[in-house]
Design a protein around this motif. Sequence first.
Motif, PDB file in Angstrom:
ATOM      1  N   ASN A  16      -0.587   2.157   3.624  1.00 36.48           N
ATOM      2  CA  ASN A  16      -0.650   1.059   4.587  1.00 36.48           C
ATOM      3  C   ASN A  16      -1.230  -0.194   3.952  1.00 36.48           C
ATOM      4  OD1 ASN A  16       0.433   2.364   6.844  1.00 36.48           O
ATOM      5  ND2 ASN A  16      -1.533   3.312   7.337  1.00 36.48           N
ATOM      6  N   VAL A  17      -2.193   0.009   3.061  1.00 34.40           N
ATOM      7  CA  VAL A  17      -2.855  -1.124   2.414  1.00 34.40           C
ATOM      8  C   VAL A  17      -3.510  -0.646   1.126  1.00 34.40           C
ATOM      9  CG1 VAL A  17      -5.001  -0.756   3.701  1.00 34.40           C
ATOM     10  CG2 VAL A  17      -4.507  -3.008   2.756  1.00 34.40           C
ATOM     11  N   LEU A  18      -3.545  -1.535   0.126  1.00 36.52           N
ATOM     12  CA  LEU A  18      -4.323  -1.338  -1.090  1.00 36.52           C
ATOM     13  C   LEU A  18      -5.249  -2.545  -1.190  1.00 36.52           C
ATOM     14  CD1 LEU A  18      -1.515  -0.256  -3.600  1.00 36.52           C
ATOM     15  CD2 LEU A  18      -3.165   1.242  -2.465  1.00 36.52           C
ATOM     16  N   GLY A  19      -6.545  -2.309  -1.387  1.00 36.07           N
ATOM     17  CA  GLY A  19      -7.436  -3.451  -1.344  1.00 36.07           C
ATOM     18  C   GLY A  19      -8.630  -3.357  -2.272  1.00 36.07           C
ATOM     19  N   SER A  20      -9.096  -4.528  -2.696  1.00 41.48           N
ATOM     20  CA  SER A  20     -10.368  -4.682  -3.389  1.00 41.48           C
ATOM     21  C   SER A  20     -11.210  -5.631  -2.550  1.00 41.48           C
ATOM     22  CB  SER A  20     -10.143  -5.246  -4.797  1.00 41.48           C
ATOM     23  OG  SER A  20      -9.653  -6.589  -4.738  1.00 41.48           O
ATOM     24  N   GLU A  21     -12.361  -6.025  -3.075  1.00 37.20           N
ATOM     25  CA  GLU A  21     -13.212  -6.942  -2.316  1.00 37.20           C
ATOM     26  C   GLU A  21     -12.532  -8.288  -2.104  1.00 37.20           C
ATOM     27  OE1 GLU A  21     -17.057  -7.398  -4.003  1.00 37.20           O
ATOM     28  OE2 GLU A  21     -17.667  -5.322  -3.633  1.00 37.20           O
ATOM     29  N   ARG A  22     -11.636  -8.680  -3.043  1.00 40.83           N
ATOM     30  CA  ARG A  22     -11.093 -10.039  -2.991  1.00 40.83           C
ATOM     31  C   ARG A  22      -9.598 -10.122  -2.727  1.00 40.83           C
ATOM     32  NH1 ARG A  22     -13.543 -12.229  -8.533  1.00 40.83           N
ATOM     33  NH2 ARG A  22     -13.168 -10.065  -9.121  1.00 40.83           N
ATOM     34  N   VAL A  23      -8.904  -9.007  -2.842  1.00 42.33           N
ATOM     35  CA  VAL A  23      -7.446  -9.020  -2.710  1.00 42.33           C
ATOM     36  C   VAL A  23      -6.994  -7.857  -1.848  1.00 42.33           C
ATOM     37  CG1 VAL A  23      -5.289  -8.632  -3.976  1.00 42.33           C
ATOM     38  CG2 VAL A  23      -6.969 -10.232  -4.869  1.00 42.33           C
ATOM     39  N   GLN A  24      -5.955  -8.091  -1.069  1.00 40.59           N
ATOM     40  CA  GLN A  24      -5.348  -7.029  -0.269  1.00 40.59           C
ATOM     41  C   GLN A  24      -3.839  -7.039  -0.453  1.00 40.59           C
ATOM     42  OE1 GLN A  24      -6.889  -6.129   3.712  1.00 40.59           O
ATOM     43  NE2 GLN A  24      -4.809  -6.297   4.497  1.00 40.59           N
ATOM     44  N   LEU A  25      -3.270  -5.859  -0.683  1.00 37.49           N
ATOM     45  CA  LEU A  25      -1.829  -5.693  -0.809  1.00 37.49           C
ATOM     46  C   LEU A  25      -1.325  -4.881   0.379  1.00 37.49           C
ATOM     47  CD1 LEU A  25      -2.564  -6.532  -3.727  1.00 37.49           C
ATOM     48  CD2 LEU A  25      -0.879  -4.866  -4.546  1.00 37.49           C
ATOM     49  N   ALA A 134      -4.490  -7.558  -8.195  1.00 39.69           N
ATOM     50  CA  ALA A 134      -3.267  -6.973  -7.639  1.00 39.69           C
ATOM     51  C   ALA A 134      -2.662  -5.950  -8.599  1.00 39.69           C
ATOM     52  CB  ALA A 134      -2.260  -8.070  -7.329  1.00 39.69           C
ATOM     53  N   VAL A 135      -2.570  -6.307  -9.874  1.00 40.46           N
ATOM     54  CA  VAL A 135      -2.047  -5.359 -10.865  1.00 40.46           C
ATOM     55  C   VAL A 135      -2.961  -4.141 -10.952  1.00 40.46           C
ATOM     56  CG1 VAL A 135      -1.537  -4.995 -13.314  1.00 40.46           C
ATOM     57  CG2 VAL A 135      -0.846  -7.130 -12.198  1.00 40.46           C
ATOM     58  N   GLY A 136      -4.262  -4.371 -10.937  1.00 42.14           N
ATOM     59  CA  GLY A 136      -5.205  -3.262 -11.014  1.00 42.14           C
ATOM     60  C   GLY A 136      -5.085  -2.298  -9.847  1.00 42.14           C
ATOM     61  N   LEU A 137      -4.874  -2.832  -8.655  1.00 41.51           N
ATOM     62  CA  LEU A 137      -4.698  -1.970  -7.486  1.00 41.51           C
ATOM     63  C   LEU A 137      -3.446  -1.111  -7.623  1.00 41.51           C
ATOM     64  CD1 LEU A 137      -5.656  -4.494  -4.675  1.00 41.51           C
ATOM     65  CD2 LEU A 137      -6.904  -2.401  -5.256  1.00 41.51           C
ATOM     66  N   LEU A 138      -2.358  -1.709  -8.112  1.00 36.18           N
ATOM     67  CA  LEU A 138      -1.123  -0.943  -8.295  1.00 36.18           C
ATOM     68  C   LEU A 138      -1.281   0.104  -9.395  1.00 36.18           C
ATOM     69  CD1 LEU A 138       1.676  -3.653  -7.938  1.00 36.18           C
ATOM     70  CD2 LEU A 138       0.828  -2.039  -6.230  1.00 36.18           C
ATOM     71  N   LEU A 139      -2.019  -0.226 -10.448  1.00 31.85           N
ATOM     72  CA  LEU A 139      -2.253   0.749 -11.522  1.00 31.85           C
ATOM     73  C   LEU A 139      -3.079   1.920 -11.013  1.00 31.85           C
ATOM     74  CD1 LEU A 139      -2.975  -1.553 -14.594  1.00 31.85           C
ATOM     75  CD2 LEU A 139      -1.047   0.019 -14.326  1.00 31.85           C
ATOM     76  N   ASN A 140      -4.130   1.637 -10.272  1.00 32.30           N
ATOM     77  CA  ASN A 140      -4.970   2.719  -9.765  1.00 32.30           C
ATOM     78  C   ASN A 140      -4.184   3.639  -8.840  1.00 32.30           C
ATOM     79  OD1 ASN A 140      -8.119   2.786 -10.280  1.00 32.30           O
ATOM     80  ND2 ASN A 140      -7.491   0.634 -10.404  1.00 32.30           N
ATOM     81  N   TYR A 141      -3.395   3.074  -7.940  1.00 33.15           N
ATOM     82  CA  TYR A 141      -2.627   3.898  -7.007  1.00 33.15           C
ATOM     83  C   TYR A 141      -1.568   4.718  -7.743  1.00 33.15           C
ATOM     84  CZ  TYR A 141       0.041   5.297  -2.892  1.00 33.15           C
ATOM     85  OH  TYR A 141       0.684   6.029  -1.924  1.00 33.15           O
ATOM     86  N   ALA A 150      -7.595   9.092  -2.722  1.00 37.34           N
ATOM     87  CA  ALA A 150      -6.774   9.690  -1.670  1.00 37.34           C
ATOM     88  C   ALA A 150      -5.401   9.035  -1.611  1.00 37.34           C
ATOM     89  CB  ALA A 150      -7.467   9.549  -0.328  1.00 37.34           C
ATOM     90  N   GLY A 151      -4.356   9.857  -1.676  1.00 39.08           N
ATOM     91  CA  GLY A 151      -2.990   9.368  -1.577  1.00 39.08           C
ATOM     92  C   GLY A 151      -2.396   8.866  -2.872  1.00 39.08           C
ATOM     93  N   ALA A 152      -3.207   8.751  -3.929  1.00 35.44           N
ATOM     94  CA  ALA A 152      -2.695   8.236  -5.199  1.00 35.44           C
ATOM     95  C   ALA A 152      -1.589   9.132  -5.737  1.00 35.44           C
ATOM     96  CB  ALA A 152      -3.820   8.111  -6.217  1.00 35.44           C
ATOM     97  N   LEU A 153      -0.717   8.540  -6.577  1.00 35.54           N
ATOM     98  CA  LEU A 153       0.522   9.215  -6.958  1.00 35.54           C
ATOM     99  C   LEU A 153       0.396  10.110  -8.186  1.00 35.54           C
ATOM    100  CD1 LEU A 153       3.011   6.246  -6.373  1.00 35.54           C
ATOM    101  CD2 LEU A 153       2.270   8.033  -4.771  1.00 35.54           C
TER     102      LEU A 153
END
Length: 242
Positions: A16-25, A134-141, A150-153
């Motif tokens: 539903n969402v990927l987020g850090s303190e400063r960015v939300q995807l 944003a790139v970091g959030l996608l890499l972590n997921y 939780a839910g990571a691929l």
Amino acid sequence: MESSNIDFNFCFPVPNVLGSERVQLVPFVPSEHAEPFIEQCLLYPSVFENLPFGPFKDAHDLTTNYFIPHVQSNPGYLMFLIWDKTKPSSLPGAPGSIAGMMGYLNTSSINLSTEIGCIIIFPPFQRTHVTSNAVGLLLNYALNLPSRQAGALGLRRVFWQTNSMNQASVRLAGRMQFKLEGTLRWDRVLPANKTVGNGKKVREGDPRSDCIGRDTVMLSLCWDDWEDGAREAVDAIMNRTA
């Protein structure tokens, strides 16, 4: 509307969402996001300079000529809208300002791999925390195991492809711990409206002489790189404030 209520036709579960303190995807929903997104694109048409698609004249053009045929019809594609949570938004209920878009491309559930691409960051948000977060959030997921996130691929490989003339993109990938694999020469024939190719002329009599060619730089970040220090390096970059 939560992403769980929408069929994105993606080959993996969609967060539903990927987020850090400063960015939300959030997963890009054309009916909700195309209009405010294209408003920013029209202000900054140069964001499409190094991409093999666009620019688009309006939300309908974006949806019918990109999202429907290239994203929604392809189970390997999933795009995210990027919000900068540190900037205010004029949209009711929005977590911040719209900063751009990026996503997963050419994803394979069989080979446990994906590409991070279609990166659009609007000029006011370039050279800030937005792209790295944003790139970091996608890499972590993509690369974390579900036991860690939780839910990571738990994928084995994330790759990055970019025009060889786009050295800013090559440098960004290197900064985000991707390793250079090589250059695919004359990898793509670009649309006739594109002007940034490989800087080389096509031969006389070429069947698509009005279209320039692209050399593609290929980089990757794999699970063993990730667990051997790359994850900590990426997280440190995401946490930087200067």
